[in-house]
Design a protein around this motif. Structure first.
Motif, PDB file in Angstrom:
ATOM      1  N   GLU A  44       0.859  -1.182   0.000  1.00 18.27           N
ATOM      2  CA  GLU A  44       0.000   0.000   0.000  1.00 18.27           C
ATOM      3  C   GLU A  44       0.895   1.231   0.000  1.00 18.27           C
ATOM      4  N   ALA A  45       0.825   2.010  -1.068  1.00 19.05           N
ATOM      5  CA  ALA A  45       1.652   3.213  -1.177  1.00 19.05           C
ATOM      6  C   ALA A  45       1.302   4.174  -0.048  1.00 19.05           C
ATOM      7  N   ILE A  46       2.332   4.763   0.541  1.00 18.39           N
ATOM      8  CA  ILE A  46       2.141   5.765   1.587  1.00 18.39           C
ATOM      9  C   ILE A  46       2.323   7.129   0.943  1.00 18.39           C
ATOM     10  N   THR A  47       1.299   7.944   1.031  1.00 19.02           N
ATOM     11  CA  THR A  47       1.337   9.276   0.443  1.00 19.02           C
ATOM     12  C   THR A  47       1.897  10.261   1.457  1.00 19.02           C
ATOM     13  N   ILE A  48       2.907  10.981   1.038  1.00 20.15           N
ATOM     14  CA  ILE A  48       3.542  11.991   1.868  1.00 20.15           C
ATOM     15  C   ILE A  48       3.188  13.354   1.266  1.00 20.15           C
ATOM     16  N   SER A  49       2.754  14.281   2.089  1.00 21.13           N
ATOM     17  CA  SER A  49       2.396  15.598   1.579  1.00 21.13           C
ATOM     18  C   SER A  49       3.624  16.293   0.974  1.00 21.13           C
ATOM     19  N   ALA A  50       3.378  17.179   0.029  1.00 23.75           N
ATOM     20  CA  ALA A  50       4.467  17.919  -0.612  1.00 23.75           C
ATOM     21  C   ALA A  50       5.230  18.752   0.414  1.00 23.75           C
ATOM     22  N   GLU A  51       4.506  19.294   1.378  1.00 27.47           N
ATOM     23  CA  GLU A  51       5.148  20.106   2.412  1.00 27.47           C
ATOM     24  C   GLU A  51       6.110  19.254   3.250  1.00 27.47           C
ATOM     25  N   ALA A  52       5.656  18.074   3.650  1.00 33.25           N
ATOM     26  CA  ALA A  52       6.504  17.182   4.448  1.00 33.25           C
ATOM     27  C   ALA A  52       7.670  16.673   3.605  1.00 33.25           C
ATOM     28  N   ASN A  53       7.405  16.331   2.349  1.00 39.83           N
ATOM     29  CA  ASN A  53       8.447  15.827   1.454  1.00 39.83           C
ATOM     30  C   ASN A  53       9.553  16.874   1.275  1.00 39.83           C
ATOM     31  N   ALA A  54       9.183  18.131   1.245  1.00 34.77           N
ATOM     32  CA  ALA A  54      10.166  19.207   1.075  1.00 34.77           C
ATOM     33  C   ALA A  54      11.103  19.318   2.279  1.00 34.77           C
ATOM     34  N   LEU A  55      10.689  18.782   3.430  1.00 31.12           N
ATOM     35  CA  LEU A  55      11.494  18.850   4.648  1.00 31.12           C
ATOM     36  C   LEU A  55      12.427  17.652   4.826  1.00 31.12           C
ATOM     37  N   THR A  56      12.371  16.700   3.882  1.00 31.79           N
ATOM     38  CA  THR A  56      13.157  15.476   4.013  1.00 31.79           C
ATOM     39  C   THR A  56      14.277  15.428   2.978  1.00 31.79           C
ATOM     40  N   PRO A  57      15.420  14.848   3.344  1.00 30.81           N
ATOM     41  CA  PRO A  57      16.495  14.699   2.356  1.00 30.81           C
ATOM     42  C   PRO A  57      16.205  13.611   1.316  1.00 30.81           C
ATOM     43  N   SER A  58      15.344  12.651   1.636  1.00 32.10           N
ATOM     44  CA  SER A  58      14.969  11.609   0.673  1.00 32.10           C
ATOM     45  C   SER A  58      13.731  12.061  -0.086  1.00 32.10           C
ATOM     46  N   GLU A  59      13.549  11.484  -1.258  1.00 28.43           N
ATOM     47  CA  GLU A  59      12.408  11.818  -2.106  1.00 28.43           C
ATOM     48  C   GLU A  59      11.323  10.748  -1.947  1.00 28.43           C
ATOM     49  N   PHE A  60      10.096  11.210  -1.685  1.00 27.59           N
ATOM     50  CA  PHE A  60       8.973  10.294  -1.548  1.00 27.59           C
ATOM     51  C   PHE A  60       7.919  10.638  -2.587  1.00 27.59           C
ATOM     52  N   GLY A  61       7.413   9.633  -3.252  1.00 26.34           N
ATOM     53  CA  GLY A  61       6.364   9.824  -4.243  1.00 26.34           C
ATOM     54  C   GLY A  61       6.310   8.658  -5.197  1.00 26.34           C
ATOM     55  N   ASN A  62       5.213   8.584  -5.917  1.00 32.34           N
ATOM     56  CA  ASN A  62       5.029   7.553  -6.941  1.00 32.34           C
ATOM     57  C   ASN A  62       5.165   6.139  -6.401  1.00 32.34           C
ATOM     58  N   GLY A  63       4.771   5.936  -5.150  1.00 31.46           N
ATOM     59  CA  GLY A  63       4.732   4.588  -4.585  1.00 31.46           C
ATOM     60  C   GLY A  63       6.059   4.035  -4.119  1.00 31.46           C
ATOM     61  N   ASN A  64       7.082   4.877  -3.936  1.00 36.24           N
ATOM     62  CA  ASN A  64       8.379   4.312  -3.534  1.00 36.24           C
ATOM     63  C   ASN A  64       8.490   4.067  -2.035  1.00 36.24           C
ATOM     64  N   LEU A  65       7.516   4.535  -1.250  1.00 34.73           N
ATOM     65  CA  LEU A  65       7.422   4.189   0.178  1.00 34.73           C
ATOM     66  C   LEU A  65       6.095   3.475   0.352  1.00 34.73           C
ATOM     67  N   PHE A  66       6.133   2.288   0.944  1.00 40.01           N
ATOM     68  CA  PHE A  66       4.904   1.501   1.004  1.00 40.01           C
ATOM     69  C   PHE A  66       4.851   0.630   2.258  1.00 40.01           C
ATOM     70  N   LYS A  67       3.624   0.296   2.623  1.00 41.14           N
ATOM     71  CA  LYS A  67       3.338  -0.606   3.744  1.00 41.14           C
ATOM     72  C   LYS A  67       3.166  -2.003   3.154  1.00 41.14           C
ATOM     73  N   ILE A  68       3.744  -3.010   3.807  1.00 39.34           N
ATOM     74  CA  ILE A  68       3.674  -4.392   3.336  1.00 39.34           C
ATOM     75  C   ILE A  68       2.780  -5.189   4.287  1.00 39.34           C
ATOM     76  N   SER A  69       1.790  -5.868   3.716  1.00 40.95           N
ATOM     77  CA  SER A  69       0.864  -6.681   4.511  1.00 40.95           C
ATOM     78  C   SER A  69       0.649  -8.025   3.841  1.00 40.95           C
ATOM     79  N   SER A  70       0.261  -9.005   4.650  1.00 39.33           N
ATOM     80  CA  SER A  70      -0.093 -10.316   4.122  1.00 39.33           C
ATOM     81  C   SER A  70      -1.178 -10.908   5.016  1.00 39.33           C
ATOM     82  N   ASN A  71      -2.243 -11.356   4.400  1.00 37.61           N
ATOM     83  CA  ASN A  71      -3.372 -11.953   5.129  1.00 37.61           C
ATOM     84  C   ASN A  71      -3.853 -11.056   6.262  1.00 37.61           C
ATOM     85  N   GLY A  72      -3.948  -9.760   5.994  1.00 42.10           N
ATOM     86  CA  GLY A  72      -4.443  -8.810   6.981  1.00 42.10           C
ATOM     87  C   GLY A  72      -3.457  -8.442   8.076  1.00 42.10           C
TER      88      GLY A  72
END
Length: 176
Positions: A44-72
């Motif tokens: 599940e892609a984690i959406t990071i706001s543009a404002e928060a993304n601007a405060l981080t040295p890493s780039e977040f967007g387009n599904g490159n940060l995600f939550k991993i789940s299996s069987n709930g």
């Protein structure tokens, strides 16, 4: 001409954000399957706001940060990034547990003739167990250098440091 093309690529990357190619997604999925020993999982892609993304040295967007789940069940998180090497870039995956502690890192695609040793499991294990509270990892102190791969080692170390710092910022902003 090569320097020009690399400059144009870098500018486009900075302007558009990092778009995860399908080939990388497939490689990352195989690593996730192998690491968790599962064949059925969701990301599940984690959406990071543009404002928060601007405060981080890493780039977040387009599904490159995600939550991993299996069987709930929530298994952890993943991040796909791209870092510079001597004349090109390499793509990597970092897996976290549910508390954002690194459990695995993997170089997915390395595009240089030299320095590919940073993809070895043994070398990458140095990042396992690290989190934003671990403090900055220091080349040649916390991270073992590799002869012939100095630029890539420094780059991967910086990428992981930036990612951990970014996770800390996002947590403090309640984005995670």
């Amino acid at each position: 001409m090569t320097k020009f093309l690399l400059s144009v690529t870098a500018i486009l990357f900075l302007c558009t954000g990092y778009i995860v190619p399908e080939k990388l997604v497939k490689k990352a999925d195989k690593e996730i399957e192998k690491f968790y020993d599962i064949s059925d999982f969701t990301k599940e892609a984690i959406t990071i706001s543009a404002e928060a993304n601007a405060l981080t040295p890493s780039e977040f967007g387009n599904g490159n940060l995600f939550k991993i789940s299996s069987n709930g069940m929530h298994l952890g998180y993943g991040y796909i990034g791209n870092a510079p090497s001597k004349t090109a870039t390499f793509d990597y995956l970092v897996l976290f547990d549910t508390q954002f502690i690194i459990t695995k890192s993997k170089v997915l695609i390395y595009r240089e003739e030299y320095g590919g040793e940073i993809g070895s499991k043994r070398w990458l294990q140095q990042f396992n167990g690290k989190s934003d509270s671990s403090g900055e990892l220091v080349y040649n102190k916390d991270i073992i250098p590799i002869s012939g791969a100095t630029i890539s080692v420094r780059s991967m170390t910086k990428a992981v440091n930036d990612l951990l710092k970014s996770i800390g910022v996002l947590q403090s902003l309640n984005q995670l």
